[in-house]
Write a protein that holds these residues in place. Structure first.
Motif, mmCIF file in Angstrom:
data_model
loop_
_atom_site.group_PDB
_atom_site.id
_atom_site.type_symbol
_atom_site.label_atom_id
_atom_site.label_comp_id
_atom_site.label_asym_id
_atom_site.label_seq_id
_atom_site.Cartn_x
_atom_site.Cartn_y
_atom_site.Cartn_z
ATOM 1 N N SER A 144 8.030 11.576 4.094
ATOM 2 C CA SER A 144 9.356 10.993 4.314
ATOM 3 C C SER A 144 9.357 9.494 4.039
ATOM 4 O O SER A 144 10.334 8.949 3.511
ATOM 5 C CB SER A 144 9.807 11.255 5.753
ATOM 6 O OG SER A 144 9.911 12.638 6.014
ATOM 7 N N LEU A 145 8.280 8.817 4.399
ATOM 8 C CA LEU A 145 8.195 7.379 4.195
ATOM 9 C C LEU A 145 8.035 7.027 2.718
ATOM 10 O O LEU A 145 8.552 6.019 2.241
ATOM 11 C CB LEU A 145 7.032 6.793 5.003
ATOM 12 C CG LEU A 145 7.259 6.718 6.519
ATOM 13 C CD1 LEU A 145 5.939 6.553 7.264
ATOM 14 C CD2 LEU A 145 8.192 5.566 6.859
ATOM 15 N N GLY A 146 7.289 7.856 1.995
ATOM 16 C CA GLY A 146 7.104 7.622 0.558
ATOM 17 C C GLY A 146 6.407 6.308 0.247
ATOM 18 O O GLY A 146 6.776 5.604 -0.695
ATOM 19 N N LEU A 147 5.386 5.971 1.037
ATOM 20 C CA LEU A 147 4.713 4.680 0.879
ATOM 21 C C LEU A 147 3.321 4.782 0.268
ATOM 22 O O LEU A 147 2.627 3.774 0.141
ATOM 23 C CB LEU A 147 4.581 4.002 2.254
ATOM 24 C CG LEU A 147 5.879 3.715 3.011
ATOM 25 C CD1 LEU A 147 5.553 3.226 4.423
ATOM 26 C CD2 LEU A 147 6.712 2.678 2.270
ATOM 27 N N SER A 148 2.910 5.986 -0.083
ATOM 28 C CA SER A 148 1.521 6.187 -0.511
ATOM 29 C C SER A 148 1.115 5.311 -1.679
ATOM 30 O O SER A 148 -0.026 4.842 -1.767
ATOM 31 C CB SER A 148 1.304 7.659 -0.873
ATOM 32 O OG SER A 148 1.525 8.487 0.235
ATOM 33 N N GLN A 149 2.050 5.065 -2.593
ATOM 34 C CA GLN A 149 1.714 4.276 -3.781
ATOM 35 C C GLN A 149 2.227 2.834 -3.682
ATOM 36 O O GLN A 149 2.207 2.103 -4.666
ATOM 37 C CB GLN A 149 2.326 4.938 -5.022
ATOM 38 C CG GLN A 149 1.921 6.393 -5.210
ATOM 39 C CD GLN A 149 0.418 6.583 -5.315
ATOM 40 O OE1 GLN A 149 -0.278 5.793 -5.955
ATOM 41 N NE2 GLN A 149 -0.092 7.627 -4.665
ATOM 42 N N ILE A 150 2.683 2.441 -2.491
ATOM 43 C CA ILE A 150 3.239 1.102 -2.302
ATOM 44 C C ILE A 150 2.195 0.201 -1.670
ATOM 45 O O ILE A 150 1.679 0.494 -0.587
ATOM 46 C CB ILE A 150 4.499 1.133 -1.423
ATOM 47 C CG1 ILE A 150 5.510 2.121 -1.981
ATOM 48 C CG2 ILE A 150 5.109 -0.266 -1.306
ATOM 49 C CD1 ILE A 150 6.017 1.773 -3.355
ATOM 50 N N ASP A 151 1.856 -0.879 -2.347
ATOM 51 C CA ASP A 151 0.884 -1.834 -1.826
ATOM 52 C C ASP A 151 1.550 -2.833 -0.901
ATOM 53 O O ASP A 151 2.769 -3.030 -0.921
ATOM 54 C CB ASP A 151 0.216 -2.601 -2.973
ATOM 55 C CG ASP A 151 -0.628 -1.695 -3.853
ATOM 56 O OD1 ASP A 151 -1.068 -0.645 -3.337
ATOM 57 O OD2 ASP A 151 -0.822 -2.027 -5.031
ATOM 58 N N GLY A 152 0.714 -3.500 -0.107
ATOM 59 C CA GLY A 152 1.193 -4.570 0.752
ATOM 60 C C GLY A 152 1.396 -5.841 -0.050
ATOM 61 O O GLY A 152 1.338 -5.844 -1.279
#
Length: 426
Positions: free
Chosen positions: A215-223
């Motif tokens: 749901s968050l869809g953050l797996s490929q999003i870097d800090g």
């Protein structure tokens, strides 16, 4: 329009058109909204873990001070040490987010909080409690520094509302900890066990955050990009204004958590349980204000009116607590609850509202936490030292009211035009 809205809009358009795909498109819309809602719930539960380890100490202050033979200044270290660690470790969060991404980075922060909190139950030694407090602060720093980038990435079109949900999680976690820790210590016949019990909340946070991965869809999003501290916007006047406001906001908040219950007990004549209950009510009002104030103000670009109004209410609360704690107690509770609850949320929206993208929001937040929490760590110690020196809280809380009023200066320089001009130089 955000990527999420694009998907929902496309699905809604398809659903409006006649044909055999209507049912499937409607289902896609419902699934998208459900995913967004579950992501917000996961954010809320994660945020609820970022205050109990600190808020649980205040209602147990007398027991801890007696068992560890601490002065008021010494007791304040249990709040100061994690706050200082939160500031010093904020740049570490940028590195963790860059290396492992936002999803895993927040999960690491929650795991550190849970392990260090559980370790508090191993004994009453002062060194053990201070070490656990420092590690808890490091875990909070990791999760808390990355969450604004999560908001900017996943909820950019509802940043004010979702930041309100996030800060409500912060406040609710602190409120429950403040209200339950003393009865929990009585039931367990151990204040270290009561402090350690909040590790269960961290387990819940880890479970929810992991379950909401899709749901968050953050797996490929870097800090945030850049080196830990050299990548921060040190030369930006805008970043420094946000940092100054964040430092004041954080110092005030941790002084409230550490000292309002002892003040009401020592100077206001309330019992330990009643003082803890008053603190719980105040934080609960703050939770409502954290959601209500952003909703009332809407997603307006100019944050100055809301920031100024809530700052003045917070200053009134500090003056009331300091000089008339036993008379008008509930009036000060309401003023501080509404004022600082709303202020806290609005301050946390600043890195998001004043940034161009998620990376810049992360850099603003990292700098605000790094400098802000390092400065904020001084607050509880100063209040404890003034309490030891004067025998009451009048001078200390008068100083806190003055600091609150001074925050109006950087707030006045946050017009949309000034922010837009400053963004071009960052």
């Amino acid at each position: 329009m955000s990527e999420t809205e694009d998907r929902l809009h496309s699905a809604s358009s398809a659903a409006a058109a006649p044909g055999p795909t209507t049912q499937g498109a409607t289902s896609t819309v419902a699934q998208g909204r459900a995913a967004l809602g579950f992501a917000a719930v996961a954010l809320f539960v994660a945020a609820a873990n970022l205050r109990p380890a600190i808020a649980a100490v205040s209602p147990l202050a007398d027991r801890i001070r007696a068992d560890l033979d601490l002065s008021a200044t010494g007791l304040s270290l249990l709040t100061t040490v994690p706050t200082l660690a939160m500031g010093l470790c904020a740049p570490l969060a940028a590195s963790i987010g860059r290396r492992w991404g936002l999803q895993l980075g927040v999960l690491i922060g929650l795991a550190v909080v849970g392990i260090a909190t559980a370790a508090r139950g191993l004994g009453e030694a002062t060194w053990l409690q201070l070490c656990c407090a420092a590690v808890v602060g490091a875990g909070i720093a990791i999760a808390q520094t990355l969450l604004p980038a999560v908001v900017k990435t996943r909820f950019a079109d509802r940043a004010g509302l979702v930041t309100g949900i996030y800060t409500a999680g912060l406040g609710l976690g602190g409120a429950v900890a403040a209200g339950v820790s003393a009865p929990l210590a009585d039931a367990l016949d151990s204040w270290p066990a009561a402090l350690a019990s909040w590790a269960l909340l961290a387990v819940a946070g880890i479970v929810f955050w992991s379950a909401a991965k899709g749901s968050l869809g953050l797996s490929q999003i870097d800090g945030p990009k850049g080196l830990a501290t050299t990548g921060l916007p040190w030369r930006s006047g805008l970043a420094w204004r946000i940092t100054a406001i964040s430092a004041g906001n954080s110092a005030l908040y941790y002084c409230e958590l550490a000292w309002i219950a002892p003040l009401l007990h020592d100077d206001g004549g309330l019992s330990e349980a009643s003082a803890g209950f008053a603190l719980t009510v105040m934080i609960s009002i703050q939770v409502v204000a954290m959601l209500g104030v952003p909703a009332l103000l809407g997603e307006r670009a100019d944050k100055r009116f809301g920031l100024a109004l809530t700052t003045v209410l917070t200053a009134v609360g500090f003056v009331g607590f300091g000089f008339s704690p036993g008379t008008g107690t509930w009036l000060w509770v309401i003023a501080m609850g509404v004022g600082h609850g709303g202020l806290f949320t609005l301050v946390l929206t600043l890195p998001v509202a004043a940034s161009r993208d998620a990376a810049q929001a992360g850099r603003f937040a990292a700098m605000a936490f790094f400098v802000g929490y390092a400065c904020a760590a001084i607050g509880p110690v100063v209040v404890g030292g003034l309490r030891d020196a004067t025998g009451d809280y009048q001078l200390a809380f008068g100083l806190l009211a003055a600091i609150t009023a001074l925050m109006l200066l950087p707030i006045a320089r946050l017009s949309p035009q000034q922010i837009e001009k400053a963004q071009r130089s960052v």
